[in-house]
Scaffold this motif. Sequence first.
Motif, PDB file in Angstrom:
ATOM      1  N   ASN A  14      12.293  22.077   5.993  1.00 10.20           N
ATOM      2  CA  ASN A  14      12.836  22.987   4.989  1.00 10.20           C
ATOM      3  C   ASN A  14      14.244  22.565   4.560  1.00 10.20           C
ATOM      4  OD1 ASN A  14      12.735  25.688   3.507  1.00 10.20           O
ATOM      5  ND2 ASN A  14      14.532  25.996   4.800  1.00 10.20           N
ATOM      6  N   ARG A  15      15.032  22.098   5.530  1.00  5.38           N
ATOM      7  CA  ARG A  15      16.408  21.652   5.240  1.00  5.38           C
ATOM      8  C   ARG A  15      16.429  20.480   4.269  1.00  5.38           C
ATOM      9  NH1 ARG A  15      21.075  20.494   4.131  1.00  5.38           N
ATOM     10  NH2 ARG A  15      22.752  20.029   5.606  1.00  5.38           N
ATOM     11  N   ASP A  20       5.392  20.727   3.650  1.00 10.05           N
ATOM     12  CA  ASP A  20       4.299  20.765   4.625  1.00 10.05           C
ATOM     13  C   ASP A  20       4.455  19.725   5.721  1.00 10.05           C
ATOM     14  OD1 ASP A  20       2.909  22.783   3.191  1.00 10.05           O
ATOM     15  OD2 ASP A  20       2.196  21.245   1.787  1.00 10.05           O
ATOM     16  N   VAL A  21       3.922  20.059   6.890  1.00 12.74           N
ATOM     17  CA  VAL A  21       3.746  19.082   7.969  1.00 12.74           C
ATOM     18  C   VAL A  21       2.449  18.336   7.708  1.00 12.74           C
ATOM     19  CG1 VAL A  21       3.414  18.768  10.442  1.00 12.74           C
ATOM     20  CG2 VAL A  21       4.972  20.549   9.615  1.00 12.74           C
ATOM     21  N   GLU A  22       2.527  17.005   7.714  1.00  8.69           N
ATOM     22  CA  GLU A  22       1.338  16.192   7.435  1.00  8.69           C
ATOM     23  C   GLU A  22       1.142  15.156   8.524  1.00  8.69           C
ATOM     24  OE1 GLU A  22       1.304  14.553   3.507  1.00  8.69           O
ATOM     25  OE2 GLU A  22       2.019  16.398   2.557  1.00  8.69           O
ATOM     26  N   ALA A  23       0.013  14.457   8.468  1.00  8.38           N
ATOM     27  CA  ALA A  23      -0.270  13.383   9.413  1.00  8.38           C
ATOM     28  C   ALA A  23       0.732  12.243   9.206  1.00  8.38           C
ATOM     29  CB  ALA A  23      -1.700  12.880   9.208  1.00  8.38           C
ATOM     30  N   PRO A  24       1.012  11.459  10.257  1.00 11.97           N
ATOM     31  CA  PRO A  24       2.011  10.386  10.171  1.00 11.97           C
ATOM     32  C   PRO A  24       1.508   9.153   9.419  1.00 11.97           C
ATOM     33  CG  PRO A  24       1.049  10.427  12.362  1.00 11.97           C
ATOM     34  CD  PRO A  24       0.486  11.615  11.638  1.00 11.97           C
ATOM     35  N   THR A  25       1.412   9.289   8.117  1.00 11.54           N
ATOM     36  CA  THR A  25       0.953   8.197   7.259  1.00 11.54           C
ATOM     37  C   THR A  25       2.132   7.508   6.589  1.00 11.54           C
ATOM     38  OG1 THR A  25       0.808   9.652   5.335  1.00 11.54           O
ATOM     39  CG2 THR A  25      -1.161   9.466   6.740  1.00 11.54           C
TER      40      THR A  25
END
Length: 291
Positions: A14-15, A20-25
Amino acid sequence: MNPLTKAEIKAYLNRIGVTDVEAPTKYYLFELHRAHVKNLAWQTLDIFGRKPAAIDREQSVQLILNGRSGYCFHLNGAFSLLLQSLGYKVSMHRAGVQPIGSEPCINSFHLGLTVSLMNEQFEDETWIIDAGLGDLPFEPLPLQFGTYPQAPYLYKVTGSSVASNGWRIEHDSLASFVGVDFDPAVVLNIDEFIPKHEHYSRSTASPWHDVFLIRNRNETEGHELRGCVWKKRVKSGIVKAEIQIQSQWLEVLADIFGEKLVNYSSLERDELWKRVWRAHLEWKKMNLSAT
């Protein structure tokens, strides 16, 4: 080092303006890097203000969550912990910045990062990550020798002359420093950099002891405020402006650099401005006499 909690990850994202939190791509890595560089300025103002923050990675994360930024040890340290907590394979490296007029070096005065990712051919790719100097690349650079334009700057990745199997980012010809060299050896703990941070942040011999400096960049421009001189780097060159009024100075800090001095009282802000203005007048006097 414990990973960040889900709440801390969400607050960090947010900062920096990531939803969103997503997969580490690779795609998500690029999004995170752009957001970090754009929203968190590199600065020496806490050193100048005699309020230096510690560089423990968890403390650096809290610094950022509390509305502040920092310099390379804080920014890259916190970012590396965020990336690790999101599932990325991150390595820390000793590095050294080459100021204009000096020779290349690796002296641990800069914290470098790399991320290893699997590509579509199931091969490891290494990416240079650096959100800790204000005007380095907006997006990650591949650890492959070549030239990489990222407006308004031009970067070159090449071999280091001071570290066997190391690498170097050569900065743009109009930039604030010449380049950065990196040691390929992986550093396992941020403690490696604590003595350097102590010198940088507290010693009167530090190059930042009496220098108020803040930098950032976005997808098209670079900005630097050194004392009372605001420089904007665009594709066609550099535009400079002198700031002579405290209210305007504070507005530039907040609006251009996202620095609202949230842990400085009104009295401390006034004192910062007075010191900056006195130093600026002395600088103008010296430059006038030199001509």
